[in-house]
Design an enzyme around this catalytic site. Structure first.
Site, PDB file in Angstrom:
ATOM      1  N   HIS A   7      33.829 -10.128  48.338  1.00 16.35           N
ATOM      2  CA  HIS A   7      35.195 -10.121  47.790  1.00 16.35           C
ATOM      3  C   HIS A   7      35.176 -10.421  46.301  1.00 16.35           C
ATOM      4  CE1 HIS A   7      34.705 -14.402  49.123  1.00 16.35           C
ATOM      5  NE2 HIS A   7      35.322 -14.681  48.001  1.00 16.35           N
ATOM      6  N   HIS A  79      36.247 -15.330  40.536  1.00 14.24           N
ATOM      7  CA  HIS A  79      34.831 -15.205  40.918  1.00 14.24           C
ATOM      8  C   HIS A  79      34.597 -13.932  41.716  1.00 14.24           C
ATOM      9  CE1 HIS A  79      36.355 -17.515  44.534  1.00 14.24           C
ATOM     10  NE2 HIS A  79      35.536 -16.708  45.181  1.00 14.24           N
ATOM     11  N   GLU A 130      29.903 -16.508  43.742  1.00 12.04           N
ATOM     12  CA  GLU A 130      29.833 -17.132  45.060  1.00 12.04           C
ATOM     13  C   GLU A 130      28.830 -16.350  45.891  1.00 12.04           C
ATOM     14  OE1 GLU A 130      33.522 -16.902  47.310  1.00 12.04           O
ATOM     15  OE2 GLU A 130      32.842 -18.415  48.745  1.00 12.04           O
TER      16      GLU A 130
HETATM   17 CO    CO Z   1      35.553 -16.631  47.349  1.00 15.56          CO
END
Ligand code: CO
Length: 134
Positions: A7, A79, A130
């Site tokens: 994502h 992020h 991440e």
């Molecule tokens: Co995230």
């Protein structure tokens, strides 16, 4: 080492308003809000055919995105999340390469009930990364 893009996350000042905008203006499916107290955020996911967009709103005192929103009051890209097969192997490899892992360096359980880690944005061209174990 890197797998799929899981994502892209966008910090938002008002999660309800952002969710409504994605639903109505952009015609997207948006999940119900999920509070993640350990991460200091409430999240929803916008489902698009090839990935997801995570919308993040601060939750509680000392949220890690509070300072970001203070600098970017209307929100902004926060992020990107990549999948890895083995998060501990990925962490050890990155530490050996000199990258900084945020927090205590131990994976936490993320929004998909899978272990996640964050890497210091200054080590990756100004982008917070991440990693999520797929
Ligand atoms: Co995230």
């Amino acid at each position: 080492m890197l797998g799929r893009l899981n994502h892209v996350a966008i910090a938002v000042p008002d999660l309800e308003a952002a969710s409504a905008q994605y639903r109505t203006m952009l015609g997207a499916d948006v999940t119900e809000p999920q509070a993640l107290p350990e991460h200091g955020v409430t999240v929803v996911f916008v489902m698009v055919p090839n990935t997801k967009i995570e919308l993040l709103e601060p939750l509680g005192e000392g949220s890690p995105i509070a300072a970001f929103l203070a600098k970017n009051p209307s929100g902004g890209m926060h992020h990107v999340c990549y999948e890895v097969d083995d998060i501990l192997a990925a962490r050890d490899h990155l530490k050996n390469e000199g990258a900084r892992v945020l927090g205590d360096g131990e994976p936490k359980i993320g929004a998909h009930n899978k272990p996640v880690l964050f890497l210091h944005p200054k080590d990756f061209n100004g982008t917070l990364i991440e990693l999520e174990q797929a």
